[in-house]
Design a protein around this motif. Structure first.
Motif, mmCIF file in Angstrom:
data_model
loop_
_atom_site.group_PDB
_atom_site.id
_atom_site.type_symbol
_atom_site.label_atom_id
_atom_site.label_comp_id
_atom_site.label_asym_id
_atom_site.label_seq_id
_atom_site.Cartn_x
_atom_site.Cartn_y
_atom_site.Cartn_z
ATOM 1 N N HIS A 165 10.532 6.722 4.749
ATOM 2 C CA HIS A 165 10.841 7.283 6.023
ATOM 3 C C HIS A 165 12.137 6.648 6.463
ATOM 4 O O HIS A 165 12.695 7.344 6.947
ATOM 5 C CB HIS A 165 9.463 7.519 6.802
ATOM 6 C CG HIS A 165 8.858 8.872 6.766
ATOM 7 N ND1 HIS A 165 9.166 9.874 7.390
ATOM 8 C CD2 HIS A 165 7.687 8.921 5.846
ATOM 9 C CE1 HIS A 165 8.139 10.742 6.982
ATOM 10 N NE2 HIS A 165 7.166 10.259 5.933
ATOM 11 N N SER A 176 0.979 -1.298 -0.097
ATOM 12 C CA SER A 176 -0.007 -0.006 0.199
ATOM 13 C C SER A 176 1.046 1.264 -0.086
ATOM 14 O O SER A 176 1.972 0.993 0.102
ATOM 15 C CB SER A 176 -0.801 0.039 1.308
ATOM 16 O OG SER A 176 -0.019 0.053 2.470
ATOM 17 N N VAL A 177 0.159 2.350 -0.337
ATOM 18 C CA VAL A 177 0.929 3.666 -0.308
ATOM 19 C C VAL A 177 1.346 3.826 1.095
ATOM 20 O O VAL A 177 2.690 4.345 1.142
ATOM 21 C CB VAL A 177 0.083 4.800 -0.797
ATOM 22 C CG1 VAL A 177 0.976 6.081 -0.524
ATOM 23 C CG2 VAL A 177 -0.335 4.643 -2.274
ATOM 24 N N SER A 178 0.812 3.586 2.074
ATOM 25 C CA SER A 178 1.279 3.942 3.481
ATOM 26 C C SER A 178 2.569 2.928 3.934
ATOM 27 O O SER A 178 3.513 3.307 4.409
ATOM 28 C CB SER A 178 0.203 3.419 4.491
ATOM 29 O OG SER A 178 -0.926 4.405 4.139
ATOM 30 N N GLU A 179 2.488 1.838 3.403
ATOM 31 C CA GLU A 179 3.544 0.926 3.651
ATOM 32 C C GLU A 179 4.804 1.357 2.856
ATOM 33 O O GLU A 179 6.063 1.275 3.732
ATOM 34 C CB GLU A 179 3.303 -0.431 3.168
ATOM 35 C CG GLU A 179 2.445 -1.228 4.263
ATOM 36 C CD GLU A 179 1.834 -2.664 3.503
ATOM 37 O OE1 GLU A 179 1.634 -3.696 4.338
ATOM 38 O OE2 GLU A 179 1.471 -2.777 1.977
ATOM 39 N N ASP A 211 5.204 11.499 2.296
ATOM 40 C CA ASP A 211 3.855 11.991 2.582
ATOM 41 C C ASP A 211 3.041 12.422 1.565
ATOM 42 O O ASP A 211 1.874 12.488 1.600
ATOM 43 C CB ASP A 211 4.556 13.259 3.518
ATOM 44 C CG ASP A 211 5.210 12.958 4.771
ATOM 45 O OD1 ASP A 211 5.001 11.560 5.328
ATOM 46 O OD2 ASP A 211 6.082 13.688 5.535
ATOM 47 N N ALA A 229 5.561 4.459 1.818
ATOM 48 C CA ALA A 229 5.845 5.541 2.734
ATOM 49 C C ALA A 229 6.749 5.325 4.072
ATOM 50 O O ALA A 229 7.514 6.020 4.326
ATOM 51 C CB ALA A 229 4.415 6.622 2.966
ATOM 52 N N GLU A 230 6.221 4.404 4.875
ATOM 53 C CA GLU A 230 6.846 4.163 6.032
ATOM 54 C C GLU A 230 8.380 3.593 5.647
ATOM 55 O O GLU A 230 9.299 4.034 6.322
ATOM 56 C CB GLU A 230 6.299 3.047 6.633
ATOM 57 C CG GLU A 230 6.352 2.866 8.152
ATOM 58 C CD GLU A 230 5.424 1.835 8.511
ATOM 59 O OE1 GLU A 230 5.852 0.730 9.237
ATOM 60 O OE2 GLU A 230 4.142 2.084 8.653
ATOM 61 N N LYS A 284 0.883 9.745 0.378
ATOM 62 C CA LYS A 284 -0.178 9.641 1.334
ATOM 63 C C LYS A 284 -1.519 10.512 1.278
ATOM 64 O O LYS A 284 -2.686 10.052 1.494
ATOM 65 C CB LYS A 284 0.083 9.499 2.739
ATOM 66 C CG LYS A 284 1.198 8.244 2.880
ATOM 67 C CD LYS A 284 1.124 7.950 4.162
ATOM 68 C CE LYS A 284 1.913 8.924 5.210
ATOM 69 N NZ LYS A 284 2.284 8.408 6.377
ATOM 70 N N ASN A 285 -1.106 11.995 0.670
ATOM 71 C CA ASN A 285 -2.390 12.958 0.904
ATOM 72 C C ASN A 285 -2.811 13.407 -0.443
ATOM 73 O O ASN A 285 -3.769 14.081 -0.276
ATOM 74 C CB ASN A 285 -1.641 13.864 1.728
ATOM 75 C CG ASN A 285 -1.260 13.441 3.168
ATOM 76 O OD1 ASN A 285 -2.457 13.056 3.854
ATOM 77 N ND2 ASN A 285 -0.132 13.543 3.588
#
Ligand SMILES: NC(=O)C1=CN([C@@H]2O[C@H](COP(=O)(O)OP(=O)(O)OC[C@H]3O[C@@H](n4cnc5c(N)ncnc54)[C@H](O)[C@@H]3O)[C@@H](O)[C@H]2O)C=CC1
Ligand SMILES: O=C(O)/C=C/C=C(\O)C(=O)O
Length: 486
Positions: free
Chosen positions: A71, A62-65, A116, A67-68, A119-120
């Motif tokens: 980071h 996923s995008v969040s994974e 970031d 992104a993590e 994610k947005n």
């Protein structure tokens, strides 16, 4: 002696041919490392690894994974800040004060900002009427473009490479990076950080080598590379564009410039001098955004020239480790030859050499370095070589002007259109002139003040496309419209 290998599918590997080249410290001419030169076989393996990784865990995240993980990459750069700093300064010779302020922090920020953003960011949706009255909805989704070929230059190696790799990965692509042959170290080091951060094998690949008939050309010609992003010289951009034409593959180019600075008599002169000192001399003038042409309104011309001369003469020339030094060598003896040839051309074309124009005296242990003097000229015709051609060195020509329209015309007179600076305290004039300048980026009363959400790129022969913030998504993703009849 350090040995720098390619990073292909999660493993550091040498070239099958055994061919290597030297990585040289430009401050003293000493060899820092031996670097493996990729042939077609290594480039092909890297591209195939990148393609396979699109279908692996990276493509399913996923995008969040993602992104993590990105980071963690940024944090990894910060955790190994001193190693990155050492490597970047060994490769480039730039002052540590500069690299620790700009290059390394931006290397980390380039991952965070785009992680970031992804994610947005939203995509568009349109409701539409249909003849049967039931209507339809259009909505857009973004998909990664695929394998991105990244060709990066030597002047801001980590900053410019991550400026491409950050958004490319955030968007779900995989990359094959070919760093400049002059500066392979931080791109290689980033491979270690990627692995420690959990970036799956094959997502970030690195091949080392040169441009023509070497890794750069093999990568850009490779039919399985879906898109190519490049920062460097305009002529190289033309060669890459020819390679990309095969298969109609998109390019994003940030190319050469011959940027103008316009200084009005109503400026805050202290600020204009301080800003022009940076825009002309920072990084030895090896910044594509740098100013090589200054146009100064006549009433303050003499004072401006005298103060910039004093500034240039107060620069402290030295190695990255010298805490007093704020002016390093050029990237290589070869590049110094080019810059010195322009210093000679300026004299041949009748310039008044206000300061510099040659090679500084250096202690014996630095005599093999690529040192040049910060240089200022006046008195040249508008068509002179050093007024019209990109030098990429610590030098500028200063010319007086009398009218605002004249300054705009002079600034716009070349085929380049990357950046420009305006120095004035008159807000109306600032807006008026900024609007007329043919450049992708205009700074008013500042230089190199960067908000990474903004569009960044050049017009005319200075580039194709814009990167930064959502603009990067235009290049690193395919925007697909889905139309659903209700
Ligand atoms: N940021 C910028 O705008 C930069 C501008 N320059 C300008 O370019 C001049 C030449 O310096 P170079 O290092 O030779 O710059 P370049 O533009 O030729 O090299 C930049 C990158 O492109 C690669 N490359 C070169 N030819 C290629 C090809 N045919 N296919 C694929 N990749 C290729 C190089 O290996 C390097 O990684 C400098 O004197 C300076 O004026 C150089 C570096 C950065
Ligand atoms: O992205 C930035 O802030 C800086 C970019 C600088 C260049 O592209 C360059 O010097 O080539």
């Amino acid at each position: 002696m350090k040995e720098i290998k390619h990073l292909i599918n999660g493993a550091f590997v040498g070239s099958a041919s055994g061919r290597t080249f030297e990585d040289v410290n430009p401050a003293n001419g000493q060899v820092i490392a031996r670097v493996h030169e990729a042939g077609r076989a290594e480039v092909d393996a890297a591209v195939q690894a990148a393609r396979a990784a699109l279908k692996g865990p990276w493509g399913k995240m996923s995008v969040s994974e993602r992104a993590e993980i990105l980071h963690r990459v940024a944090d990894g750069i910060t955790a190994r800040f001193d190693e990155f700093l050492e490597a970047e300064c060994l490769d480039t010779g730039k002052p540590k004060s500069l690299a620790s302020h700009i290059d390394i922090p931006r290397g980390a920020a380039n991952f965070k900002v785009f992680a970031d953003l992804l994610k947005n960011v939203a995509t568009e949706a349109f409701e539409m009427a249909t003849p049967d009255g039931s209507g339809a909805i259009n909505y857009a989704v973004r998909r990664p473009k695929g394998v991105i070929g990244v060709i990066s230059p030597w002047n801001l190696p980590l900053l410019l490479m991550t400026w491409k790799v950050g958004p490319a990965l955030a968007c779900g692509n995989t990359v094959v990076v070919k760093p400049s042959e002059e500066t392979p170290l931080t791109t290689a080091l980033l491979g270690e950080v990627m692995q420690a951060a959990g970036v799956p094998a094959g997502v970030y690949n690195v091949v080392h080598g040169f441009g023509p008939d070497s890794a750069g050309a093999f990568l850009t010609e490779h039919p399985d590379v879906n898109a190519i992003t490049f920062t460097g010289e305009t002529r190289t951009g033309e060669a890459i564009m020819r390679a990309a034409a095969k298969g109609v593959r998109p390019v994003s180019f940030e190319l050469g410039g011959k940027n103008a600075g316009i200084v009005f008599a109503d400026c805050d002169l202290d600020k204009a001098i301080e800003g022009s000192m940076r825009s002309v001399f920072a990084n030895g003038g090896q910044v594509c955004l740098g100013t090589e042409r200054l146009y100064v309104e006549r009433p303050i011309f003499d004072e401006f020239v005298a103060r910039l001369k004093a500034g240039a003469e107060s620069l402290v020339i030295g190695t990255p480790d010298d805490p007093q030094a704020n002016f390093g060598p050029l990237i290589s003896l070869q590049h110094r030859e080019k810059v010195l040839s322009y210093y000679q051309k300026a004299v041949d074309e009748g310039a008044t050499v206000v300061t510099g124009g040659g090679v500084p005296e250096m202690p014996a242990e630095l005599a093999g370095g690529a040192w040049v003097q910060p240089t200022i000229w006046t008195g040249l015709a508008d068509g002179a070589a050093v007024v019209t051609e990109e030098i990429f060195g610590p030098c500028c020509h200063i010319r007086p002007f009398d009218r605002e329209e004249e300054a705009v015309e002079l600034a716009n007179s070349l085929p380049y259109g990357l950046a420009a600076t305006i120095w004035t305290e008159n807000t109306s004039r600032a807006h008026r002139v900024a609007g007329q300048l043919e450049a992708g980026i205009v700074w008013v009363n500042s230089w190199f003040l960067r908000d990474l959400r903004t569009a960044f790129g050049g017009s005319k022969q200075s580039g194709i496309g814009r990167e930064g913030g959502v603009h990067s998504l235009e290049f690193y993703t395919e925007l697909k419209n889905i139309c659903v009849k209700l």
